[in-house]
Enzyme design. Structure first.
Site, PDB file in Angstrom:
ATOM      1  N   SER B 327      27.786  34.773  81.516  1.00  0.00           N
ATOM      2  CA  SER B 327      27.970  35.169  80.115  1.00  0.00           C
ATOM      3  C   SER B 327      26.823  34.769  79.215  1.00  0.00           C
ATOM      4  O   SER B 327      26.723  35.254  78.094  1.00  0.00           O
ATOM      5  CB  SER B 327      29.263  34.550  79.569  1.00  0.00           C
ATOM      6  OG  SER B 327      30.353  35.028  80.325  1.00  0.00           O
ATOM      7  N   HIS B 370      41.617  40.478  74.721  1.00  0.00           N
ATOM      8  CA  HIS B 370      41.309  39.840  73.433  1.00  0.00           C
ATOM      9  C   HIS B 370      41.747  40.685  72.246  1.00  0.00           C
ATOM     10  O   HIS B 370      41.565  40.276  71.111  1.00  0.00           O
ATOM     11  CB  HIS B 370      39.807  39.569  73.339  1.00  0.00           C
ATOM     12  CG  HIS B 370      39.342  38.516  74.295  1.00  0.00           C
ATOM     13  ND1 HIS B 370      38.814  38.809  75.537  1.00  0.00           N
ATOM     14  CD2 HIS B 370      39.327  37.167  74.200  1.00  0.00           C
ATOM     15  CE1 HIS B 370      38.481  37.692  76.168  1.00  0.00           C
ATOM     16  NE2 HIS B 370      38.794  36.681  75.378  1.00  0.00           N
ATOM     17  N   CYS B 383      34.336  37.710  75.397  1.00  0.00           N
ATOM     18  CA  CYS B 383      35.083  38.859  75.887  1.00  0.00           C
ATOM     19  C   CYS B 383      34.180  39.728  76.734  1.00  0.00           C
ATOM     20  O   CYS B 383      33.079  40.069  76.345  1.00  0.00           O
ATOM     21  CB  CYS B 383      35.624  39.674  74.706  1.00  0.00           C
ATOM     22  SG  CYS B 383      36.323  41.252  75.237  1.00  0.00           S
TER      23      CYS B 383
END
Lengths: 382, 647
Positions: B327, B370, B383
């Site tokens: 991420s 989310h 997300c």
């Protein structure tokens, strides 16, 4: 002709004989010996021990020996020739059984006060016996095959015994000196031509046969001959000595590197620098001028001997003197050729310069004989 | 017996004739000898003089002192200290066995070494000194010196040996030196004569190897006269060499030691980099090793322990390790979309927990989804669906190009061993290497730093520094060579829209400082040093559909090798960025839990230039941090190590 035929009054007698010595020859010998002392002092790193001092003592001894031998009439020595030669052969035989081993070869007998090399002695006694032989032989017989065979056997006997030691260098010198006296005595040249022709033929045959079916020697023997003839083919073994020797000679240049400044000898690059290779140190430190001077001294010694011999009408005396001169010539010629890379390395010292006891004494003994011949030469009338 | 006079005369004439012939031959030979003398001594004299000089003169190299290495503040990292060894000369010792025995009573000798030395002494020339004992302590040496009269032929010798005072803290950065091997010689074209000196030491890995040319210096030489046996007779002249250049690194030792201590017990790495000029303030990989072991010659037992350790202590993970960025890559995907103008920051995407792309279902890490997320919320909560959506719109080529502008997929030029290039895939790359065409699913995976992507901690630090500064800053490790400042790493502007960059920084700030941010637990509450960052968790295994249905196995329940890597990148202070930090904990689990706390401690340590006040931490963490600080204080080495007499 014989000594009985000239009157004793024409020959000097008693202590006066000393005035009739061949003094220029004696001085030349002393000069060469002094060059030897200087070089031995130098190779020892500027020290009289271990070589220069014993060498000087020996030369003094040798010089006295020369004088004593010179005082004894030449006819006595002629009569002694046979005994001396027989004694030498006995000594050579003795070396076989009681000899001491030096460098893998039996060469000397330890007499306690000195080491005697019978092969050195043989050089003189062979000359003596041949000179006496030709003095005795009626001249019309000298070229008859039987009378040629006898001296040939006289030569080959000691040569064979020395070769067994094994001392190749000395046997070649003996052969050459003996042949030289036969030549001087006037043996017909055809014999020499035949021997030389046969020798050349044999050598050619040996080399020609190499690699063929009828090869005369084994392969390893050829390889040994190769390194013997061309040491450069084995630069780390046999060639090392010759290479270093040539470097020492060459680096001397015109005037040399100076007394005790020779790096090749001082730093031990030279082999046997106090014996067989001492000439290289001289050439390195005193250059071409020094080396050539020594060569000139040697040549002068030969010249004085030849002049003395030719002036001597006594056949034994002149043959003896010429034989001694020839021997001396062979000595320095072979040694110099060897260190200059012109001849294979055979153990022959530089006469009167190399360190060595019996060689020096025997040489001085020989020159004593030449001096005796000079002193007792027939002066007038026959 | 009487002979006729005429016979005598004839004989003498013949003798004279023959003597003349023989004399002529002798004279010719003497002439030949004279000519040979002239040839050797006059014509070829120069050549032979040269050969004689070559015979006697030997050139001996004098090894130069190796350059020393310091940190940015002048703390010594690699030094040369005198090392003592005991040598023996056979010809002086006489009975070598007896001498060794006498020596053995004064100092402890290694029996193997003694056997080797004795054998070598018997084999080599009697005047050559042979080493009997190395790395002898000063006390032992004094004892030998005092007893010298009783130890003929035994002499102490002084040399220089390389010492790394801070040892394991710099193992991966500096590497180590060692004796030149045959392999080294083969590798180097036209090697310096110095390398032929027995036991001469050269850099083997790390800075020691990469800056070898500068550190080594130039050999001096002495000309000596030797005799035929090789014995040195005297020195003719001597020319001293040039010592190697001293180096100064950009590393801050105090910080480096702290970071190394903080990583202790993990298989992890961390980088701290100045966002403006690219100075690398700390490069740490854990676990580590003591490079001093290698200088002395490491035992095979120690070496095997290092190579068989599954946490790979020899690997310089910070620059040569590559991992899926996970991420932490989302900033790149977002910037690619923003720069292309494909999304507005307030545009929202609905996250139901999964997304169908080209007939395949891609999941968000949060199964429940989310809901509606904008840029900031998507980054803050990490997300995945938002970035899948962006990636499909932007395409891999734009993402990959953007990654390169941030320094990913590029081999950064720093003098350490095996600096990794990482991997930023393109369509062309895939068809070239895998022989398959790029599919949109690959793009979806790439958008969250998975799939083919690989990057090193160093690259992630560069990426973060570029985000924070907006410039193409490059990492720099060498501050000065020989006192000469090396080019700064400061770069030109990235040429990106400053508004977009600001939005990204703001989103990263939210990730750490907003209550719902993934790194909220690792926030800093001191306003002046607040940090902005991004967590990352990179999968090292595929999660099958079956497993997903049954519920993803928790990391704690997996064997170590199959757990996720934990990543965290950040810059600080948020208002005026000074440093960028990247932390990767191998198989550490989630980035927020394993990597972010380390990054926070490192950030504070760097910004405060030492141990930070507890007030910078959230109240509930303070007790734990206080304890941790006490522990770490105990295991850090003393920074101002003088390296006086330790070997």
């Amino acid at each position: 002709m014989s000594y009985l035929e000239y009157t004793v009054k024409h020959v000097p007698s008693g202590p006066r004989k000393i005035l009739y010595l061949n003094w220029p020859l004696a001085l030349l010998l002393a000069a060469v010996a002094c060059v030897g002392f200087l070089m031995l002092y130098s190779v020892a790193g500027g020290s009289f021990s271990p070589w220069a001092e014993p060498q000087m003592k020996r030369f003094v001894m040798g010089f006295v020996l020369m004088l004593i031998v010179a005082m004894v009439p030449i006819w006595f020595w002629r009569n002694m020739a046979g005994v001396a030669f027989a004694g030498t052969l006995l000594l050579l035989l003795g070396v076989e059984f009681f000899g001491s081993v030096g460098k893998g070869a039996q060469r000397w007998i330890d007499l306690g006060f000195m080491r005697l090399q019978p092969s050195e002695l043989a050089k003189i006694t062979l000359v003596m016996i041949l000179a006496a032989y030709y003095d005795w032989l009626p001249s019309h017989k000298k070229s008859r095959p039987f009378w040629v065979l006898i001296p040939v056997l006289l030569i080959l006997l000691p040569v064979a015994m020395v070769l067994r030691q094994p001392d190749l260098g000395t046997s070649i010198l003996l052969l050459a000196a003996g042949g030289g006296i036969m030549f001087l005595a006037g043996v017909h040249w055809a014999y020499f031509a035949a021997v030389i022709g046969a020798g050349v033929g044999l050598i050619t045959a040996v080399f020609q046969s190499r690699g063929t079916e009828w090869q005369l020697l084994k392969d390893y023997q050829y390889r040994r001959i190769d390194t013997f003839l061309d040491p450069a083919s084995d630069p780390l073994g046999a060639g090392y000595h010759i290479t270093q020797s040539k470097i020492a000679l060459g680096s001397g240049g015109w005037t040399g590197r100076g007394f005790m400044q020779g790096t090749q000898s001082r730093l031990n690059f030279l082999p046997e620098k106090h014996t067989d290779f001492i000439f290289t140190t001289l050439a390195e430190e005193f250059g071409f001028i020094g080396a050539f001077s020594l060569l000139t001294l040697y040549a002068l010694i030969i010249v004085f001997c030849v002049v003395s011999a030719l002036a001597n009408k006594d056949r034994f005396a002149s043959l003896l003197t010429l034989g001694i001169a020839l021997n001396f010539f062979l000595f320095f010629a072979v040694n110099m050729s060897m260190v200059m890379g012109l001849a294979p390395v055979v153990g022959v010292p530089l006469p009167l310069v190399s360190f060595g006891g019996s060689a020096m004494l025997v040489l001085m003994l020989a020159f004593g004989l030449a001096q005796s011949a000079h002193v007792h030469r027939p002066r007038q009338g026959y | 017996m009487k002979r006729p006079r005429v016979d005598v005369e004839a004989n003498h004439r013949l003798l004279t004739r023959r003597a003349a012939i023989l004399g002529g031959v002798q004279l010719a030979f003497v002439g030949a000898l004279g000519a040979r003398m002239q040839f050797l001594q006059v014509d070829q004299a120069d050549q032979f003089r040269l050969l004689a000089e070559e015979n006697r003169i030997n050139i001996r190299l004098i090894p130069p002192a190796r350059g020393e290495i310091f940190d940015r503040n002048g703390v010594a990292l690699a030094r040369n200290v005198p090392s003592y060894r005991i040598v023996m000369v056979r010809e002086d010792a006489g009975d070598i066995e007896a001498s060794v025995e006498a020596l053995g009573k004064l100092v402890t000798l290694d029996p193997d070494e003694v056997q080797r030395a004795l054998a070598e002494m018997k084999r080599s020339a009697p005047f050559l000194p042979i080493t009997v004992a190395e790395e002898v302590s000063w006390e032992d040496l004094s004892r030998v010196s005092v007893n010298a009269p009783a130890l003929p032929g035994v002499t102490p010798e002084v040399g220089l040996s390389r010492v790394y005072p801070l040892g394991s803290d710099y193992a991966h950065v500096l590497g180590y030196v060692g004796p030149v091997s045959d392999f080294d010689l083969q590798r180097i074209e036209d090697p310096d004569q110095l390398l032929r000196i027995p036991r001469f030491q050269i850099g083997k890995v790390g800075v020691e190897a990469k800056i070898e040319e500068n550190l080594r210096g130039k050999a001096g030489a002495r000309r000596v006269e030797v005799n035929a046996a090789g014995r040195v007779m005297r020195e003719l002249d001597r020319r001293e060499g040039t010592p190697g250049s001293d180096l100064q690194l950009t590393i801050d030792s105090k910080l480096q030691s702290y970071v190394q201590a903080r990583l202790n017990g993990e298989s992890a790495s961390a980088i701290v980099m100045d966002v403006e000029n690219g100075d690398l303030l700390s490069i740490c990989s854990a676990p580590t090793y003591d490079p001093n072991l290698f200088v002395r010659g490491i035992s095979s037992r120690d070496y095997n322990m290092l190579t068989e350790n599954k946490y790979r202590p020899l690997a310089s993970k910070a620059v040569q390790g590559t991992y899926p960025p996970g991420s932490t890559f989302k900033m790149v995907t977002a910037m690619a979309a923003l720069e292309e103008g494909l999304i507005g920051p307030d545009e929202t995407v609905y996250c139901p927990g999964h997304l169908e792309v080209a007939g395949r279902r891609f999941h968000c890490w949060k199964r429940a989804g989310h809901g509606w997320v904008d840029l900031q919320n998507s980054l803050k909560q990490s997300c995945d669906i938002y970035y899948y959506d962006l990636a499909v719109k932007v395409g891999i080529e734009k993402i990959s190009a953007m990654a390169r502008r941030f320094g990913l997929g590029e081999r950064h030029d720093i003098p350490m061993s095996a600096v990794a290039q990482g991997l930023m895939p393109t369509m062309d790359w895939k068809s070239r290497v895998h022989g398959q065409s790029w599919v949109v699913g690959d793009t979806v995976n790439a958008s969250i730093g998975q799939g083919f992507l690989l990057s090193s901690p160093l690259q992630l630090a560069v990426m973060t520094a570029r985000l924070a500064s907006g410039t193409a800053v490059k990492p720099r490790l060498i501050k000065t060579i020989d006192g000469i400042e090396q080019p700064s790493g400061a770069g030109p502007s990235l040429g990106m829209n400053e508004n977009n960059l600001r939005k990204m920084r703001r989103a990263m700030y939210a990730t750490v400082n907003d209550r719902r941010g993934t790194a909220y637990g690792s926030r800093i509450i001191e306003d002046a040093v607040r940090m902005a960052g991004k967590t990352g968790t990179s999968q090292v295994r595929n999660i099958t559909a079956a497993e997903r249905r049954a519920g993803v196995v928790r990391n704690e329940d997996l064997p170590w090798e199959r757990r996720d890597h934990a990543l965290f990148v950040n810059f600080a202070p948020y208002d005026d960025p000074k440093i960028a930090v990247a932390v990767i904990v191998e198989h550490g689990g989630g980035g927020s839990k394993a990597a972010a706390p380390i990054a926070r401690d490192v950030t504070l340590q760097a910004l405060y230039g030492g141990e930070p006040p507890l007030e910078a931490y959230p109240t509930k963490d303070r007790d734990r941090i206080k304890q941790q600080q006490q522990v770490l204080r105990g295991i850090q080495p003393v920074a101002n190590f003088a390296g006086r007499d330790q070997a």
